[in-house]
Design a protein around this motif. Structure first.
Motif, PDB file in Angstrom:
ATOM      1  N   ASP A  49       3.483  -9.216   7.990  1.00  0.00           N
ATOM      2  CA  ASP A  49       2.645  -8.237   7.312  1.00  0.00           C
ATOM      3  C   ASP A  49       1.165  -8.390   7.639  1.00  0.00           C
ATOM      4  O   ASP A  49       0.368  -7.474   7.390  1.00  0.00           O
ATOM      5  N   VAL A  50       0.770  -9.562   8.155  1.00  0.00           N
ATOM      6  CA  VAL A  50      -0.639  -9.807   8.474  1.00  0.00           C
ATOM      7  C   VAL A  50      -0.855 -10.141   9.947  1.00  0.00           C
ATOM      8  O   VAL A  50      -1.940 -10.569  10.324  1.00  0.00           O
ATOM      9  N   GLN A  51       0.164  -9.950  10.760  1.00  0.00           N
ATOM     10  CA  GLN A  51       0.045 -10.362  12.161  1.00  0.00           C
ATOM     11  C   GLN A  51      -0.949  -9.501  12.944  1.00  0.00           C
ATOM     12  O   GLN A  51      -1.455  -9.932  13.988  1.00  0.00           O
ATOM     13  N   ASN A  52      -1.252  -8.298  12.435  1.00  0.00           N
ATOM     14  CA  ASN A  52      -2.199  -7.428  13.132  1.00  0.00           C
ATOM     15  C   ASN A  52      -3.641  -7.614  12.667  1.00  0.00           C
ATOM     16  O   ASN A  52      -4.532  -6.912  13.142  1.00  0.00           O
TER      17      ASN A  52
ATOM     18  N   MET B 174       0.857  -1.187   0.000  1.00  0.00           N
ATOM     19  CA  MET B 174       0.000   0.000   0.000  1.00  0.00           C
ATOM     20  C   MET B 174       0.887   1.229   0.000  1.00  0.00           C
ATOM     21  O   MET B 174       2.046   1.191   0.405  1.00  0.00           O
ATOM     22  N   THR B 175       0.335   2.337  -0.463  1.00  0.00           N
ATOM     23  CA  THR B 175       1.110   3.565  -0.518  1.00  0.00           C
ATOM     24  C   THR B 175       0.200   4.780  -0.446  1.00  0.00           C
ATOM     25  O   THR B 175      -0.947   4.730  -0.887  1.00  0.00           O
ATOM     26  N   LYS B 176       0.734   5.859   0.115  1.00  0.00           N
ATOM     27  CA  LYS B 176       0.025   7.127   0.160  1.00  0.00           C
ATOM     28  C   LYS B 176       0.436   8.010  -1.012  1.00  0.00           C
ATOM     29  O   LYS B 176      -0.304   8.892  -1.430  1.00  0.00           O
ATOM     30  N   GLN B 177       1.624   7.753  -1.553  1.00  0.00           N
ATOM     31  CA  GLN B 177       2.159   8.583  -2.625  1.00  0.00           C
ATOM     32  C   GLN B 177       1.680   8.087  -3.992  1.00  0.00           C
ATOM     33  O   GLN B 177       0.918   7.115  -4.083  1.00  0.00           O
ATOM     34  N   TYR B 178       2.114   8.773  -5.042  1.00  0.00           N
ATOM     35  CA  TYR B 178       1.760   8.327  -6.392  1.00  0.00           C
ATOM     36  C   TYR B 178       2.272   6.902  -6.611  1.00  0.00           C
ATOM     37  O   TYR B 178       3.367   6.544  -6.187  1.00  0.00           O
ATOM     38  N   LEU B 179       1.463   6.107  -7.313  1.00  0.00           N
ATOM     39  CA  LEU B 179       1.837   4.715  -7.558  1.00  0.00           C
ATOM     40  C   LEU B 179       3.154   4.632  -8.324  1.00  0.00           C
ATOM     41  O   LEU B 179       3.985   3.758  -8.044  1.00  0.00           O
ATOM     42  N   LYS B 180       3.377   5.532  -9.280  1.00  0.00           N
ATOM     43  CA  LYS B 180       4.605   5.466 -10.076  1.00  0.00           C
ATOM     44  C   LYS B 180       5.836   5.679  -9.202  1.00  0.00           C
ATOM     45  O   LYS B 180       6.894   5.078  -9.453  1.00  0.00           O
ATOM     46  N   ASN B 181       5.714   6.523  -8.174  1.00  0.00           N
ATOM     47  CA  ASN B 181       6.846   6.757  -7.284  1.00  0.00           C
ATOM     48  C   ASN B 181       7.150   5.525  -6.442  1.00  0.00           C
ATOM     49  O   ASN B 181       8.318   5.181  -6.225  1.00  0.00           O
ATOM     50  N   ARG B 182       6.081   4.859  -5.986  1.00  0.00           N
ATOM     51  CA  ARG B 182       6.286   3.649  -5.171  1.00  0.00           C
ATOM     52  C   ARG B 182       6.871   2.531  -6.017  1.00  0.00           C
ATOM     53  O   ARG B 182       7.758   1.788  -5.547  1.00  0.00           O
ATOM     54  N   VAL B 183       6.422   2.381  -7.263  1.00  0.00           N
ATOM     55  CA  VAL B 183       6.963   1.355  -8.151  1.00  0.00           C
ATOM     56  C   VAL B 183       8.433   1.639  -8.455  1.00  0.00           C
ATOM     57  O   VAL B 183       9.263   0.719  -8.519  1.00  0.00           O
TER      58      VAL B 183
ATOM     59  N   GLU C 266      -5.001  -3.985   3.112  1.00  0.00           N
ATOM     60  CA  GLU C 266      -3.772  -4.620   2.637  1.00  0.00           C
ATOM     61  C   GLU C 266      -3.626  -6.021   3.223  1.00  0.00           C
ATOM     62  O   GLU C 266      -3.313  -6.986   2.512  1.00  0.00           O
ATOM     63  N   MET C 267      -3.877  -6.168   4.522  1.00  0.00           N
ATOM     64  CA  MET C 267      -3.761  -7.471   5.167  1.00  0.00           C
ATOM     65  C   MET C 267      -4.784  -8.463   4.619  1.00  0.00           C
ATOM     66  O   MET C 267      -4.487  -9.653   4.453  1.00  0.00           O
ATOM     67  N   VAL C 268      -5.992  -7.975   4.326  1.00  0.00           N
ATOM     68  CA  VAL C 268      -7.023  -8.846   3.752  1.00  0.00           C
ATOM     69  C   VAL C 268      -6.589  -9.355   2.382  1.00  0.00           C
ATOM     70  O   VAL C 268      -6.701 -10.549   2.080  1.00  0.00           O
ATOM     71  N   HIS C 269      -6.076  -8.466   1.532  1.00  0.00           N
ATOM     72  CA  HIS C 269      -5.637  -8.870   0.194  1.00  0.00           C
ATOM     73  C   HIS C 269      -4.435  -9.809   0.248  1.00  0.00           C
ATOM     74  O   HIS C 269      -4.323 -10.724  -0.574  1.00  0.00           O
ATOM     75  N   ILE C 270      -3.547  -9.602   1.210  1.00  0.00           N
ATOM     76  CA  ILE C 270      -2.414 -10.526   1.378  1.00  0.00           C
ATOM     77  C   ILE C 270      -2.922 -11.915   1.749  1.00  0.00           C
ATOM     78  O   ILE C 270      -2.428 -12.937   1.245  1.00  0.00           O
ATOM     79  N   SER C 271      -3.949 -11.946   2.616  1.00  0.00           N
ATOM     80  CA  SER C 271      -4.504 -13.238   3.051  1.00  0.00           C
ATOM     81  C   SER C 271      -5.225 -13.957   1.917  1.00  0.00           C
ATOM     82  O   SER C 271      -5.275 -15.187   1.899  1.00  0.00           O
ATOM     83  N   LEU C 272      -5.783 -13.211   0.960  1.00  0.00           N
ATOM     84  CA  LEU C 272      -6.555 -13.812  -0.118  1.00  0.00           C
ATOM     85  C   LEU C 272      -5.692 -14.253  -1.303  1.00  0.00           C
ATOM     86  O   LEU C 272      -6.168 -14.998  -2.161  1.00  0.00           O
ATOM     87  N   ASN C 273      -4.452 -13.804  -1.360  1.00  0.00           N
ATOM     88  CA  ASN C 273      -3.602 -14.103  -2.507  1.00  0.00           C
ATOM     89  C   ASN C 273      -2.374 -14.909  -2.102  1.00  0.00           C
ATOM     90  O   ASN C 273      -1.997 -14.949  -0.919  1.00  0.00           O
TER      91      ASN C 273
END
Length: 373
Positions: free
Chosen positions: A352-355, A276-285, A337-344
């Motif tokens: 990353d999903v301990q919380n 997940m990111t707060k910034q522009y996706l291109k910057n995170r990539v 984010e944790m839900v999507h990690i658990s589903l994939n």
């Protein structure tokens, strides 16, 4: 400041940005305030040049009603239209001692007094929240009481019975059961019309937005009130009218979107990385691309993506990054984010999903089995 607002107005169409050469842009937060200022100026200038007195004037945005001497409406319209050539007004004159203004019909009585009645335009379709729609019963009841409130408080007492029949007809056309309509209308008249003070309710009650899913949402509301009577759920529909129409605004490119959850697939296996990111996706990539450079191979603190790249000698498909969800709220974004990690099937770390609360476990497992089948 006003000049800057006008000079900096722009819009985009088919990916091309255009400067708006006249007026303020539709949707500009300043447009409404500027329109009100302009109307005040137009009215002030026009009234100074009239050859007669205005008995009263009422204004709501660009809808204005005047009481003027008979036969002076043409002069009034001319004065308004002469203020500026780009501001042209239309006029509607009194007919049979009545004239509509906003949602009321003003009626001039023989003794000089004015009565009002609830008014709907002849072009009104009469459509409203349909009884068969996926909305909680409380909102459908509120639709009935809101209509009754308008019909009663906008009209003289002699029109109340007529408006009650009008409401019943409108609601019947929208599939409301006649018995329900009559019961709610009678309750309204007993509890509201006989109580001028009204009911202010419990000021300590707290409301929380909750999606409406028929059957589930009602049960959640009852369970919550049993544990915390001062808490209420305010339901909202998952499907809105706007979802039925095409989007005419240019879509923001994916790489310029922010506050989101994304997925990057691995080219050499079936796994993926979710972040997940707060910034522009291109910057995170770009940061992920940089982390996968050879100079960062011996770096102690690596992301799960970079660790998988170096440990397995796999490459990620940075050209096919997918946005899974957009969420402005940080805490909700973390849960998402944790839900999507658990589903994939991911390369993410277990931490990353301990919380993620264990109450989601059974639901997520059932959902994974459903999508796999």
């Amino acid at each position: 400041m006003v000049e800057y607002i006008f000079d900096s107005s722009y819009f985009s169409f088919n990916g091309v940005i255009y400067v708006q050469i006249d007026g303020a842009a539709m949707g500009n937060p300043a447009s409404g305030t500027l329109a009100a200022l302009v109307m005040d100026e137009v009215i002030t200038i026009s009234l100074r040049t009239l050859t007669f007195d205005v008995h009263f004037i009422k204004l709501y945005v660009d809808d204005t009603i005047f009481s003027i001497p008979k036969g002076k409406s043409d002069e009034l319209l001319l004065k308004f239209n002469n203020v500026h050539h780009k501001l042209q007004f239309t006029i509607e004159r009194e007919s049979e001692a009545t004239i509509p203004f906003l949602d009321i019909l003003l009626i001039r009585n023989e003794d000089g007094t004015i009565s009002t009645n609830w008014y709907t335009k002849p072009t009104s379709s009469g459509r409203m929240l349909n009884y068969r729609s996926q909305h909680p019963t409380s909102q459908k009841i509120a639709t009935i009481t809101n209509l009754m409130f308008r019909a009663i408080h906008l009209s003289d007492e002699r029109f109340h019975r007529e408006n009650e029949l009008k409401i019943t007809e409108l609601l019947t056309k929208n599939n409301y059961p006649t018995t329900l309509v009559k019961r709610v209308l009678n309750q309204y008249k007993r509890k509201v019309l006989t109580d001028s003070a009204g009911s202010r309710g419990d000021e300590r009650t707290r409301y929380y937005r909750f999606p409406y899913i028929q059957g589930l949402s009602e049960n959640m509301s009852r369970a919550l009130q049993q544990t915390n009577p001062s808490t209420r759920l305010a339901f909202y529909p998952l499907k809105c009218v706007s979802s039925l129409f095409s989007k005419i605004k240019d879509k923001t490119p994916d790489d310029l979107q922010s506050e989101l959850i994304y997925k990057i697939p691995c080219k050499d296996c079936s796994r993926c990385y979710i972040g997940m990111t707060k910034q522009y996706l291109k910057n995170r990539v770009y940061q992920h691309r940089y982390d996968c450079r050879t100079i960062n191979k011996d770096k102690n603190e690596k992301t799960a993506l970079a660790a998988h790249h170096f440990n397995e000698d796999h490459n990620f498909d940075f050209e096919n990054v997918t946005i899974l969800e957009k969420e402005k709220n940080y805490k909700r974004r973390c849960i998402g984010e944790m839900v999507h990690i658990s589903l994939n099937e991911t390369v993410n770390l277990r931490t990353d999903v301990q919380n993620l609360s264990t109450i989601y476990h059974n639901i997520l497992e059932r959902y994974k089995r459903m999508i796999r089948s």
